[in-house]
Design a protein around this motif. Structure first.
Motif, mmCIF file in Angstrom:
data_model
loop_
_atom_site.group_PDB
_atom_site.id
_atom_site.type_symbol
_atom_site.label_atom_id
_atom_site.label_comp_id
_atom_site.label_asym_id
_atom_site.label_seq_id
_atom_site.Cartn_x
_atom_site.Cartn_y
_atom_site.Cartn_z
ATOM 1 N N SER A 92 3.205 4.556 1.873
ATOM 2 C CA SER A 92 3.049 3.367 1.035
ATOM 3 C C SER A 92 2.282 2.256 1.769
ATOM 4 O O SER A 92 1.884 1.264 1.157
ATOM 5 C CB SER A 92 4.422 2.842 0.593
ATOM 6 N N MET A 93 2.052 2.422 3.082
ATOM 7 C CA MET A 93 1.388 1.383 3.872
ATOM 8 C C MET A 93 -0.103 1.663 4.098
ATOM 9 O O MET A 93 -0.793 0.824 4.660
ATOM 10 C CB MET A 93 2.065 1.265 5.244
ATOM 11 N N VAL A 94 -0.579 2.860 3.705
ATOM 12 C CA VAL A 94 -1.910 3.285 4.162
ATOM 13 C C VAL A 94 -2.833 3.613 2.993
ATOM 14 O O VAL A 94 -2.426 3.665 1.837
ATOM 15 C CB VAL A 94 -1.797 4.510 5.096
ATOM 16 N N ALA A 148 2.787 -9.156 -0.760
ATOM 17 C CA ALA A 148 3.029 -8.395 0.469
ATOM 18 C C ALA A 148 4.285 -7.556 0.271
ATOM 19 O O ALA A 148 5.329 -8.072 -0.133
ATOM 20 C CB ALA A 148 3.198 -9.333 1.665
ATOM 21 N N HIS A 149 4.167 -6.262 0.542
ATOM 22 C CA HIS A 149 5.223 -5.293 0.252
ATOM 23 C C HIS A 149 6.036 -4.993 1.506
ATOM 24 O O HIS A 149 5.467 -4.652 2.547
ATOM 25 C CB HIS A 149 4.575 -3.991 -0.251
ATOM 26 N N VAL A 150 7.373 -5.075 1.435
ATOM 27 C CA VAL A 150 8.239 -4.739 2.573
ATOM 28 C C VAL A 150 8.372 -3.214 2.640
ATOM 29 O O VAL A 150 8.922 -2.593 1.734
ATOM 30 C CB VAL A 150 9.638 -5.378 2.433
ATOM 31 N N THR A 151 7.867 -2.609 3.721
ATOM 32 C CA THR A 151 7.899 -1.152 3.843
ATOM 33 C C THR A 151 8.851 -0.666 4.929
ATOM 34 O O THR A 151 9.159 0.516 4.990
ATOM 35 C CB THR A 151 6.485 -0.621 4.169
ATOM 36 N N ASN A 152 9.312 -1.552 5.802
ATOM 37 C CA ASN A 152 10.208 -1.138 6.876
ATOM 38 C C ASN A 152 10.950 -2.361 7.406
ATOM 39 O O ASN A 152 10.580 -3.500 7.113
ATOM 40 C CB ASN A 152 9.419 -0.465 8.013
ATOM 41 N N LEU A 153 11.985 -2.122 8.200
ATOM 42 C CA LEU A 153 12.754 -3.209 8.800
ATOM 43 C C LEU A 153 12.925 -2.943 10.290
ATOM 44 O O LEU A 153 12.947 -1.808 10.735
ATOM 45 C CB LEU A 153 14.138 -3.321 8.153
ATOM 46 N N ASP A 154 13.028 -4.002 11.051
ATOM 47 C CA ASP A 154 13.282 -3.901 12.477
ATOM 48 C C ASP A 154 14.144 -5.103 12.856
ATOM 49 O O ASP A 154 14.458 -5.946 12.019
ATOM 50 C CB ASP A 154 11.959 -3.878 13.262
ATOM 51 N N ARG A 165 3.019 -4.707 4.297
ATOM 52 C CA ARG A 165 1.584 -4.490 4.098
ATOM 53 C C ARG A 165 1.136 -5.562 3.108
ATOM 54 O O ARG A 165 1.670 -5.686 2.013
ATOM 55 C CB ARG A 165 1.332 -3.092 3.543
ATOM 56 N N VAL A 166 0.156 -6.364 3.536
ATOM 57 C CA VAL A 166 -0.380 -7.416 2.656
ATOM 58 C C VAL A 166 -1.373 -6.763 1.698
ATOM 59 O O VAL A 166 -2.342 -6.130 2.127
ATOM 60 C CB VAL A 166 -1.073 -8.530 3.464
#
Length: 631
Positions: free
Chosen positions: A105-107, A231-237, A249-250
C-alpha cells in the motif's frame, strides 16, 4: 484536476518467498549507494533488526529504508543531484502476509525476487497475486544465479507461467506480462540484464543495471496539484523520546512540522491534531525534517492513539483514504494466564490477566492481520492469526518480555458459506529426494492432501504441489522432517476455503505424563526411555499432568518419573545409570505447539517451555475419557 509526478522519487517493495535473498539485496543496495561510510560497522542483513529475525533468519516486520541514488541512470534522467528510492523490505513467510499487503500500500511497483534454483514458490504466488491485483508494474530479479544448481532459463519460464496463471483477464492485463528481467547475485552485489551461464556470476560490476531498471520501470509517484493534504497511515513504530510514531505515505499535498491536520479515524470521526515532529528516512536512520510532499514516506509524532489505515488530511477539507484491508486469519489458539502449579516462581514475571490482556491489545495496534476475541474464561483469550509461526512468534516475544502464559493447541478458523462449514486450505509445495516420495504421499493422504502437480527435474529431487486443509498442516513439519531425514523442504501459503473435509488424524503417538510432583530421577528415566522419547533431563522439577516424553504407542501413559533407586550396602543409588541415559529431545516453542493434542496445552514462562495436560488430575482425565467412550 492537474496531475503531476515526482521524478526525483521512486517507491518500490522487494517481495519474494522466504530465503530468496531480499534482505541481502537491500543491504548491497545501501552499500553501493554510499549510505554507509567506509569505516561504518554495519551487521549483515541490517534491515532484520529484531532479535527473533536474526535468530530465525527471517523477516517478520515490513521495514522501509531510503537509498539516495546518484548513479548514471539518475544523471541520464536529468537529475544531477540524484534521486531517492524508498525501499520496503517485506517478509517472505506466508504467516506474515499482512505485513506484505501493508508494504504494497506504500509503493508504486515491486521487485519480484526469485531464487535461480528453487524457482517460484507459494509465497511468490501470494505476493505476485497482490501486486497484479493492484495493477503494479513488476521487475523480475532472478537471484543467486551463481548457485551450482541454478537453472536460470527454466525459472524464468516458470515465472511467465505463474503470471499467465494469475492474470485471469489476460487481454486487460496484457501489459503486465511485459516485465523486465534482471539477473543478480545479491551476495556478490552484481547484476546484469543478460543471462549468465547456470552457476556463473552475472557479467556486470555492480547493481547499476538493477537501479536503472527500477528507475525505468517503476513509475514516479503521481499526485493532484489541486488536491488537499492526504497521508495514509501504513505502519506504526515507537520511540523512547517521541512516543508512538505513525508511518505514512503522503498521497497529495504537503505536510509540515507543527501543522494542524485533520485525523480521520477508523470510526468515521475527524479530530484536529498537531504534528509535533516529522521524520524522514535516510538509509537506516530517521532524521528530522521540516516538510514532506507527495510520494514521501515519513514518520510523524504527536498522535498517541493513531492506528493503521487511518488518514491525516487537510483540516479545512478532510478527505479520508480507504482503510487498509488484509486477508482474514486462518489459525487461532487460546492464550491465557499460567495456571500450572509452577506459576509465579520466576521473579518479576508478569502473571496477571490484566497484564496479559494489555499486551495482547498492544499487539493489535500494529498487527493488522491478528484478532483477539474473548472466551468463556475471564483469564484467557482466543488469538487469531495467519499461521502457526505468526502466533508462535507473538508468544515467544511475550515470553522474552517476562510474561507467563498457558497456550492452547492451534486450531483452524472456520466460516459458514451457503449454510455449510468451510475450512481454510493451503497450497503446499514440497521439494524432496526421490527416495522419500512414497512416505510423503502417504503422510499427506492421511491429512486429506490432494496432489495438483508433480515435477521431476532429473536431479534426484522431486517437486510436488498439494492442496491441504490448514488443519492437516498443524504438526506436519516435525513429521515431514523425520520422514525425509531432515532433507525435505516444505512451503505453504493460504489458498482459500473449501467445505469441511472430515476428521484428520495428525499425531499417531501418545504422551508420557508425570503422575506426581518432584524432581525427575535418572533411575526412573533409565527405565522409561524404553517406552518412548523423553523431553527433559534428570533433576528437572515436574508436576502431575506435565508431559515428560512421547510414548511409542498411540495411547497416553501415566508414569512415575520421580522414582528413586533403593539404597543397598552393595551399590550407590546413582551407579550405572547416568551413562545409559539417552539425551533428551528438547522441544522449542514451535515444536511444543505442534506436538500438542486437543487435551494438551503449553506452559510458557521466561525460563522454560513445558507441555502439560489441560486437566492435570489423572483421575478426572480418566473419568472424562470414560464418558467420551460411552457417548
Amino acid at each position: 484536476m492537474s496531475a503531476s509526478r515526482r521524478d526525483d522519487l521512486r517507491n518500490v517493495a522487494i517481495v519474494a518467498h522466504v530465503d530468496h535473498g531480499k534482505t541481502t539485496l537491500v543491504d548491497k543496495m545501501l552499500w553501493q549507494s554510499g549510505a554507509f561510510g567506509e569505516h561504518d560497522h554495519v551487521a549483515e542483513r541490517a534491515m532484520d533488526s529484531g532479535d527473533l529475525e536474526r535468530e530465525k533468519g527471517i523477516t517478520i516486520l515490513a521495514k522501509n529504508t531510503a537509498v539516495r541514488y546518484a548513479g548514471k541512470a539518475a544523471i541520464d534522467a536529468g537529475l544531477a543531484d540524484g534521486m531517492t528510492i524508498n525501499i520496503i523490505d517485506t517478509p517472505g513467510h506466508a504467516d506474515f502476509g499482512g505485513e506484505v499487503e501493508r508494504g504494497l500500500s506504500m509503493v508504486d511497483g515491486v521487485v519480484l525476487l526469485v531464487d535461480a534454483s528453487e524457482g517460484p514458490l507459494p509465497q511468490t504466488r501470494f505476493v505476485l497475486r497482490k501486486a497484479l491485483a493492484a495493477q503494479m508494474p513488476v521487475v523480475l530479479c532472478i537471484n543467486k544465479v551463481d548457485r551450482p544448481d541454478a537453472r536460470i532459463s527454466e525459472v524464468v519460464d516458470e515465472v511467465y507461467e505463474l503470471f499467465m496463471d494469475l492474470l485471469v483477464d489476460a487481454e486487460h492485463h496484457q501489459d503486465q506480462l511485459d516485465f523486465p528481467v534482471v539477473y543478480a547475485s545479491a551476495k556478490a552485489g552484481i547484476a546484469s540484464l543478460t543471462p549468465p551461464a547456470d552457476g556463473a556470476l552475472p557479467d556486470g560490476e555492480d547493481l547499476e543495471p538493477l537501479f536503472r531498471t527500477i528507475i525505468d520501470t517503476i513509475p514516479a509517484p503521481s499526485y493532484d496539484d489541486d488536491a488537499p493534504l492526504q497521508a495514509h497511515v501504513t505502519n506504526l513504530d515507537a520511540s523512547n523520546f517521541l512516543g508512538r510514531l505513525a508511518l505514512l505515505r503522503v498521497h497529495n499535498g504537503t505536510i509540515r512540522k507543527g501543522q494542524q491536520v485533520a485525523w480521520c479515524r477508523r470510526d468515521g470521526s475527524i479530530t484536529p491534531v498537531k504534528i509535533t515532529e516529522l521524520l524522514m528516512t535516510e538509509a537506516l536512520e530517521r532524521r528530522p525534517a521540516e516538510s514532506a510532499g507527495p510520494g514521501d514516506i515519513i514518520a510523524v509524532a504527536g498522535i498517541p492513539d493513531i492506528t493503521i489505515g487511518e488518514t491525516l488530511a487537510d483540516v479545512d477539507d478532510p478527505r479520508p483514504l480507504p482503510l487498509i484491508t488484509v486477508d482474514e486469519p486462518a489459525i487461532s489458539m487460546t492464550i491465557g494466564i499460567n495456571t500450572s502449579p509452577m506459576a509465579g516462581r520466576v521473579k518479576g514475571a508478569k502473571v496477571t490477566a490484566r497484564l496479559v490482556k494489555d499486551r495482547l491489545d498492544r499487539e493489535l495496534i500494529g498487527n493488522v492481520s491478528m484478532r483477539v476475541l474473548p472466551t468463556e474464561r475471564p483469564d484467557a483469550w482466543e488469538v487469531q492469526g495467519r499461521g502457526e509461526l505468526a502466533l508462535a512468534i507473538l508468544v515467544e516475544q511475550m515470553r522474552r518480555e517476562g510474561y507467563e502464559l498457558t497456550v492452547g493447541k492451534p486450531v483452524v478458523v472456520t466460516r459458514e458459506i451457503d449454510g455449510k462449514v468451510h475450512e481454510p486450505v493451503e497450497r503446499l509445495t514440497i521439494d524432496t529426494p526421490e527416495e522419500y516420495l512414497g512416505s510423503i504421499t502417504q503422510l499427506l493422504a492421511s491429512r486429506k492432501g490432494r496432489m495438483e502437480q508433480m515435477t521431476n527435474h532429473g536431479t534426484g529431487w522431486v517437486r510436488m504441489e498439494y492442496l491441504v486443509p490448514s488443519r492437516g498442516l498443524i504438526g506436519f513439519r516435525t513429521q515431514f522432517l523425520t520422514d525425509t531425514r531432515g532433507t525435505g523442504i516444505a512451503n505453504h501459503v493460504f489458498e482459500g476455503y473449501e467445505p469441511w473435509q472430515g476428521e484428520i488424524s495428525t499425531r499417531i503417538s501418545g504422551s508420557l505424563v508425570a503422575d506426581r510432583s518432584g524432581p525427575a530421577t535418572a533411575y526412573a528415566m533409565a527405565n522409561l526411555q524404553e517406552r518412548g522419547t523423553l523431553f527433559i533431563p534428570p533433576t528437572t522439577e515436574v508436576y502431575e499432568g506435565m508431559i515428560v516424553g512421547e510414548n511409542s504407542r498411540a495411547d497416553d501413559m501415566d508414569v512415575n518419573i520421580t522414582k528413586e533407586k533403593k539404597l543397598t550396602n552393595v551399590r550407590s543409588a546413582g551407579a550405572d545409570v547416568l551413562e545409559r541415559l539417552a539425551p533428551p529431545r528438547v522441544l522449542s516453542l514451535e515444536q511444543s505447539l505442534e506436538f500438542c493434542r486437543e487435551d494438551e496445552c503449553v506452559e510458557v514462562t521466561p525460563e522454560a517451555v513445558r507441555i502439560r495436560k489441560v486437566e492435570l488430575d489423572q483421575t478426572l482425565r480418566a473419568r472424562a475419557a470414560a464418558r467420551a467412550r460411552r457417548s
